[in-house]
Scaffold this active site. Sequence first.
Site, short mmCIF file in Angstrom:
data_model
loop_
_atom_site.label_atom_id
_atom_site.label_comp_id
_atom_site.label_asym_id
_atom_site.label_seq_id
_atom_site.Cartn_x
_atom_site.Cartn_y
_atom_site.Cartn_z
N LYS A 169 72.96 87.67 13.17
CA LYS A 169 73.33 88.51 12.03
C LYS A 169 72.25 88.47 10.97
CE LYS A 169 77.26 89.77 13.63
NZ LYS A 169 77.69 91.16 13.79
N ASP A 197 71.80 92.22 13.94
CA ASP A 197 72.87 93.10 13.50
C ASP A 197 73.10 92.89 12.00
OD1 ASP A 197 75.17 94.55 13.12
OD2 ASP A 197 76.42 93.40 14.53
N GLU A 223 70.72 96.52 14.83
CA GLU A 223 72.04 97.15 14.88
C GLU A 223 72.60 97.38 13.48
OE1 GLU A 223 74.56 95.28 17.75
OE2 GLU A 223 76.39 95.58 16.59
N GLU A 249 79.59 101.45 16.03
CA GLU A 249 80.92 100.83 16.12
C GLU A 249 81.85 101.32 15.03
OE1 GLU A 249 79.14 96.77 15.26
OE2 GLU A 249 81.10 96.50 14.36
N ASP A 272 82.94 101.47 20.25
CA ASP A 272 83.88 100.45 20.71
C ASP A 272 84.98 101.18 21.47
OD1 ASP A 272 84.89 97.35 19.57
OD2 ASP A 272 86.22 98.64 20.74
N HIS A 299 80.29 98.38 22.17
CA HIS A 299 80.65 97.33 21.22
C HIS A 299 81.95 96.70 21.70
CE1 HIS A 299 82.79 95.90 17.52
NE2 HIS A 299 81.60 95.37 17.29
N GLU A 332 78.67 93.07 25.71
CA GLU A 332 78.70 92.28 24.48
C GLU A 332 79.78 91.22 24.65
OE1 GLU A 332 79.37 94.23 20.66
OE2 GLU A 332 78.81 92.34 19.68
CA CA Z 1 77.98 94.89 15.27
#
Ligand code: CA
Length: 379
Positions: A169, A197, A223, A249, A272, A299, A332
């Site tokens: 992240k 991300d 991302e 997502e 997603d 996702h 993922e």
């Molecule tokens: Ca994400």
Amino acid sequence: MKITRIITHVLEAPIENSFAFSQAWVDKRVGLVVEIETDSGLIGWGDGYGPPFALASVIDRYYAPRLIGRSPLAGDAIWEELYNALRDHGQRGVPVQALSALDIALWDLRGKALGQPVHVLMGGPIRDSVRGYATGLYRRSSTPAENRALLQAEAEGYLDAGFTAMKTKVGFGFRDDIELVEMLRDTIGPEIELFVDANHGCDLVQAKKLALAMEPLDIGWFEEPVEPEDLEGYAELRRTTSIPIAGGECSFTRHDFRRILEARAMDILQPDTASCGGLTEAKRIADMAWTHGARYQPHVWGTGIGLAAAMQLLAVLPTTTPAFGAHAPLLEYDSTPHPFRQDLLVEPIRVADGTAHVPQGPGLGVEVRRDVLERWRVR
Ligand code: CA
């Protein structure tokens, strides 16, 4: 076969060690599981990614009454009817997430009724196993140096477990972000894929600066760099960096993804399945992505049921382009603390030696544990 009852299960569980992405600390895991009963005795299971009480309310009040007495085999007709029922007030967000949960459950039922896994009904399989990447490496301490030490050990754990790709992240400020990503690349070496991300935690200026600094670190994708509404920002960033730009997502249905593709805003789409409109819509988006030369990387952030739906989709996502060196989509694999994600399935879907196998049983190919469902059910 007729639908007789629809049950929504809101699940919640506190977690011991909270973790952070760019927007918030996570201290509990939640989920929305939907169960569709039929007069045949067959049951379909679905998973919705979104605020679970809101999803349950939309399903109970607006969608369920339209489904009672219907044949679950009429998938496309039901999808259009439910979407249209809330179109004037919906089009994205909660109404589409609620529809996604039902759509997944209807696919599960159709597969069970016909004795085939969902991926066969969707035209597959193209593959029966996929490489998984570990989604983890969240912030675990608000002290950057302490956090880096924790995440170094976590990354080494993923290597020991056989993962060949992982995601961390960013969006916590330039220095914190770049020092973390540099440490991770150093820890995992040059052969392991690394993704970052931001959960739309950067503005365009921050995203450009971070992308430029990460260029030498061989980042597989960046991302959700900026807010999902800002497609022009995505497109501008994409033109200024060699790092592939990913997102989606927080986008919904083929209509949102049409705009993303027309704006050439992303290299990699990440709908997603439990949020974009279910398996029905995910397959439509995948075909559009293929046509536009964009990659599709589902996702996944749900319970084991959502994971199973993603695996069924991954079995039929096209290999772009079919050649010896072709790119294949990845699973993922959420590796963060979650008390009921995997426990919910009699046979959990796992990544071993970096690979997960597509369930081959009828429908989603998984069986749900009632005791676990009841244990974490809050409504
Ligand atoms: Ca994400």
